[in-house]
Design a protein around this motif. Sequence first.
Motif, PDB file in Angstrom:
ATOM      1  N   HIS A 100       0.847  -1.435   0.159  1.00 38.68           N
ATOM      2  CA  HIS A 100      -0.124  -0.020   0.130  1.00 38.68           C
ATOM      3  C   HIS A 100       0.695   1.764  -0.361  1.00 38.68           C
ATOM      4  CE1 HIS A 100      -3.393  -2.706   0.860  1.00 38.68           C
ATOM      5  NE2 HIS A 100      -2.970  -3.379   1.894  1.00 38.68           N
ATOM      6  N   LEU A 101       1.868   1.124  -0.349  1.00 41.45           N
ATOM      7  CA  LEU A 101       2.955   2.461  -0.619  1.00 41.45           C
ATOM      8  C   LEU A 101       2.361   3.329  -1.564  1.00 41.45           C
ATOM      9  CD1 LEU A 101       6.395   0.799  -0.634  1.00 41.45           C
ATOM     10  CD2 LEU A 101       5.091   2.003   1.429  1.00 41.45           C
ATOM     11  N   PRO A 102       2.788   4.942  -1.998  1.00 40.78           N
ATOM     12  CA  PRO A 102       2.040   5.349  -2.035  1.00 40.78           C
ATOM     13  C   PRO A 102       2.762   6.165  -3.531  1.00 40.78           C
ATOM     14  CG  PRO A 102       3.539   6.691  -0.153  1.00 40.78           C
ATOM     15  CD  PRO A 102       3.319   5.158  -0.508  1.00 40.78           C
ATOM     16  N   SER A 106       7.422   2.046  -5.538  1.00 43.18           N
ATOM     17  CA  SER A 106       8.573   1.511  -4.532  1.00 43.18           C
ATOM     18  C   SER A 106       7.707   0.151  -4.247  1.00 43.18           C
ATOM     19  CB  SER A 106       7.748   2.316  -3.680  1.00 43.18           C
ATOM     20  OG  SER A 106       8.802   3.750  -3.850  1.00 43.18           O
ATOM     21  N   ARG A 107       6.190   0.073  -4.603  1.00 42.55           N
ATOM     22  CA  ARG A 107       5.352  -1.473  -3.872  1.00 42.55           C
ATOM     23  C   ARG A 107       6.441  -2.372  -5.273  1.00 42.55           C
ATOM     24  NH1 ARG A 107       0.831   0.566  -6.764  1.00 42.55           N
ATOM     25  NH2 ARG A 107       0.588   2.962  -5.010  1.00 42.55           N
ATOM     26  N   GLY A 115      13.335   4.155  -1.424  1.00 43.12           N
ATOM     27  CA  GLY A 115      13.038   5.432  -1.903  1.00 43.12           C
ATOM     28  C   GLY A 115      11.764   5.767  -2.549  1.00 43.12           C
ATOM     29  N   ARG A 116      11.408   7.360  -2.523  1.00 42.83           N
ATOM     30  CA  ARG A 116      10.718   8.001  -3.998  1.00 42.83           C
ATOM     31  C   ARG A 116      11.478   7.825  -5.121  1.00 42.83           C
ATOM     32  NH1 ARG A 116       8.894  13.797  -1.477  1.00 42.83           N
ATOM     33  NH2 ARG A 116       8.313  13.160   0.862  1.00 42.83           N
ATOM     34  N   GLN A 120      15.703   2.891  -6.284  1.00 40.11           N
ATOM     35  CA  GLN A 120      16.576   3.379  -5.406  1.00 40.11           C
ATOM     36  C   GLN A 120      16.575   3.185  -3.934  1.00 40.11           C
ATOM     37  OE1 GLN A 120      19.634   5.044  -5.984  1.00 40.11           O
ATOM     38  NE2 GLN A 120      19.498   4.138  -7.830  1.00 40.11           N
ATOM     39  N   PRO A 121      17.019   2.902  -2.683  1.00 39.53           N
ATOM     40  CA  PRO A 121      16.376   2.677  -1.271  1.00 39.53           C
ATOM     41  C   PRO A 121      16.172   4.236  -0.852  1.00 39.53           C
ATOM     42  CG  PRO A 121      18.442   2.759  -1.209  1.00 39.53           C
ATOM     43  CD  PRO A 121      18.262   2.732  -2.944  1.00 39.53           C
ATOM     44  N   MET A 122      15.577   3.953   0.056  1.00 39.46           N
ATOM     45  CA  MET A 122      15.060   5.551   1.014  1.00 39.46           C
ATOM     46  C   MET A 122      16.506   6.053   1.895  1.00 39.46           C
ATOM     47  SD  MET A 122      13.168   5.501   4.364  1.00 39.46           S
ATOM     48  CE  MET A 122      12.685   7.129   5.521  1.00 39.46           C
ATOM     49  N   ASN A 123      16.741   7.350   1.390  1.00 39.59           N
ATOM     50  CA  ASN A 123      17.762   8.535   1.968  1.00 39.59           C
ATOM     51  C   ASN A 123      17.613   7.779   3.698  1.00 39.59           C
ATOM     52  OD1 ASN A 123      19.565  10.635   2.808  1.00 39.59           O
ATOM     53  ND2 ASN A 123      18.818  10.802   0.817  1.00 39.59           N
ATOM     54  N   PRO A 124      19.538   7.426   4.247  1.00 42.26           N
ATOM     55  CA  PRO A 124      19.286   6.943   5.141  1.00 42.26           C
ATOM     56  C   PRO A 124      18.567   8.517   6.499  1.00 42.26           C
ATOM     57  CG  PRO A 124      21.373   6.719   3.701  1.00 42.26           C
ATOM     58  CD  PRO A 124      19.695   6.898   2.938  1.00 42.26           C
TER      59      PRO A 124
END
Length: 190
Positions: A100-102, A106-107, A115-116, A120-124
């Motif tokens: 259910h990610l926006p 990402s899904r 990340g957005r 890419q992964p989320m920014n630390p």
Amino acid sequence: MPRLTLPPAVITQDSEPLHQHRRLAILRRVLNDDSLPLRARVAAALVLLYAQPVSRIVRLTIDDITDDETTVTVQLGDPPSLLPEPVADLMRAYIQSRQHLPYASSRSSRWLFPGRQPGQPMNPVSLQVHLREIGVPPQRGRTSAIRQLVLQAPAPVIAKALGYHDKTATRRVTEAGGTWSRYAPGDHSR
């Protein structure tokens, strides 16, 4: 151009470790408070239990998590680390919630914390901000956790299990006043 004067950079390094009882109180709140964001709760558990830096947590993928219906493990080092039951339930719920990610990209991402930006992964830094917003000091919590872990088991064992370098774990033992200085890692069955 007029001369530009910048304010001095303020580095907020919260390096002094938490006391053990404070770290456990924060962990207890993170595990039990359903009003906190699930992503931050899972990340906080990895910091407070397994002394993982946020920069490593964001690099975890779905493939690093193994759920065989009875146990959940996370591949931090060798062997994989078993997640205790409250954390295992959180991890299962978080993996389910990723549907259910926006962001559509990402899904389908293999990153545990996508990340957005696609692929890419989320920014630390973003994850650190989330942790601080829920009252978890990432650096102090991680330092406290690693100190407690190396006091309970030999530094080389902790280093291998959590993906730390041997010298880093040994330095933490010395800082914590540990007594594993004469432990010789390796096969002792001969």
